[in-house]
Enzyme design. Structure first.
Site, PDB file in Angstrom:
ATOM      1  N   GLU A 173      36.368  50.847   0.051  1.00  0.00           N
ATOM      2  CA  GLU A 173      37.469  50.419  -0.828  1.00  0.00           C
ATOM      3  C   GLU A 173      38.654  49.908  -0.006  1.00  0.00           C
ATOM      4  O   GLU A 173      39.514  49.201  -0.517  1.00  0.00           O
ATOM      5  CB  GLU A 173      37.907  51.574  -1.735  1.00  0.00           C
ATOM      6  CG  GLU A 173      36.883  51.954  -2.791  1.00  0.00           C
ATOM      7  CD  GLU A 173      36.983  51.152  -4.102  1.00  0.00           C
ATOM      8  OE1 GLU A 173      38.075  50.708  -4.460  1.00  0.00           O
ATOM      9  OE2 GLU A 173      35.928  50.973  -4.751  1.00  0.00           O
ATOM     10  N   CYS A 199      27.009  52.873 -11.039  1.00  0.00           N
ATOM     11  CA  CYS A 199      27.547  53.952 -10.221  1.00  0.00           C
ATOM     12  C   CYS A 199      26.495  55.064 -10.205  1.00  0.00           C
ATOM     13  O   CYS A 199      26.116  55.568 -11.270  1.00  0.00           O
ATOM     14  CB  CYS A 199      28.842  54.451 -10.840  1.00  0.00           C
ATOM     15  SG  CYS A 199      29.552  55.885 -10.035  1.00  0.00           S
ATOM     16  N   CYS A 206      24.508  54.845  -3.314  1.00  0.00           N
ATOM     17  CA  CYS A 206      25.894  54.698  -3.781  1.00  0.00           C
ATOM     18  C   CYS A 206      26.169  53.206  -3.768  1.00  0.00           C
ATOM     19  O   CYS A 206      25.867  52.530  -2.766  1.00  0.00           O
ATOM     20  CB  CYS A 206      26.849  55.428  -2.839  1.00  0.00           C
ATOM     21  SG  CYS A 206      28.587  55.142  -3.244  1.00  0.00           S
ATOM     22  N   ASP A 244      31.846  51.032 -12.893  1.00  0.00           N
ATOM     23  CA  ASP A 244      31.750  51.864 -11.691  1.00  0.00           C
ATOM     24  C   ASP A 244      33.111  52.541 -11.513  1.00  0.00           C
ATOM     25  O   ASP A 244      34.093  52.157 -12.156  1.00  0.00           O
ATOM     26  CB  ASP A 244      31.431  50.982 -10.462  1.00  0.00           C
ATOM     27  CG  ASP A 244      31.374  51.786  -9.164  1.00  0.00           C
ATOM     28  OD1 ASP A 244      30.821  52.903  -9.174  1.00  0.00           O
ATOM     29  OD2 ASP A 244      31.880  51.304  -8.132  1.00  0.00           O
ATOM     30  N   SER A 245      33.164  53.496 -10.611  1.00  0.00           N
ATOM     31  CA  SER A 245      34.444  54.135 -10.301  1.00  0.00           C
ATOM     32  C   SER A 245      35.402  53.137  -9.638  1.00  0.00           C
ATOM     33  O   SER A 245      36.605  53.353  -9.641  1.00  0.00           O
ATOM     34  CB  SER A 245      34.207  55.307  -9.346  1.00  0.00           C
ATOM     35  OG  SER A 245      33.583  54.840  -8.171  1.00  0.00           O
ATOM     36  N   HIS A 305      28.707  51.666  -3.359  1.00  0.00           N
ATOM     37  CA  HIS A 305      29.691  51.253  -2.356  1.00  0.00           C
ATOM     38  C   HIS A 305      29.055  50.996  -0.986  1.00  0.00           C
ATOM     39  O   HIS A 305      29.738  50.526  -0.070  1.00  0.00           O
ATOM     40  CB  HIS A 305      30.771  52.331  -2.182  1.00  0.00           C
ATOM     41  CG  HIS A 305      31.840  52.280  -3.230  1.00  0.00           C
ATOM     42  ND1 HIS A 305      31.632  52.725  -4.515  1.00  0.00           N
ATOM     43  CD2 HIS A 305      33.119  51.818  -3.190  1.00  0.00           C
ATOM     44  CE1 HIS A 305      32.748  52.545  -5.214  1.00  0.00           C
ATOM     45  NE2 HIS A 305      33.656  52.010  -4.432  1.00  0.00           N
TER      46      HIS A 305
HETATM   47  N1  DGL Z   1      30.006  53.805  -6.324  1.00  0.00           N
HETATM   48  C1  DGL Z   1      29.805  55.117  -6.778  1.00  0.00           C
HETATM   49  C2  DGL Z   1      28.345  55.536  -6.674  1.00  0.00           C
HETATM   50  O1  DGL Z   1      27.470  54.695  -6.702  1.00  0.00           O
HETATM   51  C3  DGL Z   1      30.664  56.243  -6.315  1.00  0.00           C
HETATM   52  C4  DGL Z   1      31.849  56.080  -5.484  1.00  0.00           C
HETATM   53  C5  DGL Z   1      32.840  57.183  -5.751  1.00  0.00           C
HETATM   54  O2  DGL Z   1      33.624  56.984  -6.667  1.00  0.00           O
HETATM   55  O3  DGL Z   1      32.791  58.224  -5.103  1.00  0.00           O
HETATM   56  O4  DGL Z   1      28.035  56.698  -6.605  1.00  0.00           O
END
Ligand code: DGL
Length: 288
Positions: A157, A77, A205, A14-15, A207
């Protein structure tokens, strides 16, 4: 794949730390599998970057995981799945790849009763239309309302998962999708409102799952909240079983973590996403 391929680990990236929500579901569903997680925290967020840049980063993440030998790659991600699934498939021939959007769309189509589905995700995922397309492939009659919620990524984050600021931001993003939320103390009822509201909210997402409590508080209990982590873990289990790549070991699987920035911070905040303790000593710093 070599003969001992079933004993290789599953690569997950993931990012940043959001993908740990998917890793957590994978660890529960596949307890005998070894996992290798990479969070590209140095270059987060992906969600506000161009598809070309995200694809470049995703290919570098995949290459780093593939160097350590993996039997399957999970793109934990949504942004990278939306922008780079095709590039990754072309760039990693022979490596099975599972993204999070297909399983998320599937879960939403199963959950909705009124065929109105809301998707919240990063700007990049929403602009790409990947969820809209994946849902319409399964349920052409579904109405999809999509809303970018980019600010929620840095808040997650930062370890801000609740409280008045998070609630205000979430409310602001959800208001255009769910209409007037001011009377939401009792919760929205998509059925009572003549089917005007989506009855299903997809957390598009990785996150966003830590904000489920806040979303629930704003929307009440009658809007179904879909998190693709469980369905992705199920898709991975099916893929491994189909390829005869399930790890035959009886021991609990080992999980290793890599990050492109500050191991201590990754461990400290990552614990919230993973839902279990994580120490800096378990995290390796890598350069892509
Ligand atoms: N967690 C990532 C997603 O599911 C993206 C978060 C990001 O880096 O903007 O899209």
């Amino acid at each position: 794949m070599p003969v001992d391929a079933a004993r290789l680990g599953i690569g997950v990236f993931d990012s940043g730390m959001g993908g740990l929500t998917v890793l957590s579901a994978l660890m529960r569903r596949l307890p005998h599998e070894d996992m290798l997680y990479l969070g590209d925290t140095a270059r987060l967020p992906y969600g506000t970057k161009s598809p070309r840049t995200v694809a470049k980063y995703a290919l570098q993440c995949a290459a780093t995981l593939a160097e350590r030998r993996i039997k399957l790659l999970v793109i934990a991600c949504n942004t990278a799945t939306a922008s780079a699934l095709g590039d990754l498939e072309a760039g990693c021939p022979g490596l099975p790849i599972v993204g999070v959007i297909g399983p998320g769309a599937q879960a939403a189509c199963r959950a909705t009763k009124n065929n109105k589905i809301a998707v919240i995700a990063t700007e990049s995922t929403i602009n790409n239309g990947a969820y809209q397309k994946a849902i319409h492939r399964l349920k052409p009659e579904a109405a999809v309302v999509a809303q970018a919620c980019s600010l929620l990524v840095p808040m997650a984050e930062e370890g801000w998962m609740d409280g008045s600021i998070v609630e205000a931001v979430a409310r602001r993003y959800l208001a255009p999708v769910f209409g007037n939320l001011s009377d939401s103390a009792a919760g929205l009822d998509p059925a009572d409102s003549g089917g005007a509201y989506p009855d299903c909210l997809v957390l598009g997402c990785t996150h966003f799952p830590p904000f489920t409590g806040v979303f629930r508080k704003i929307l009440g209990s009658r809007v179904h909240i879909v998190d693709s982590a469980e369905t992705t873990a199920e898709a991975v289990a099916e893929a491994l079983a189909g390829l005869k790549l399930l790890n035959p070991q009886n021991n609990a699987g080992q999980t290793r973590f890599m990050t492109t920035d500050d191991e201590g911070r990754f461990a400290r905040i990552g614990e919230f996403f993973l839902g279990r303790p994580l120490s800096a000593g378990q995290v390796e710093l890598v350069d892509l």
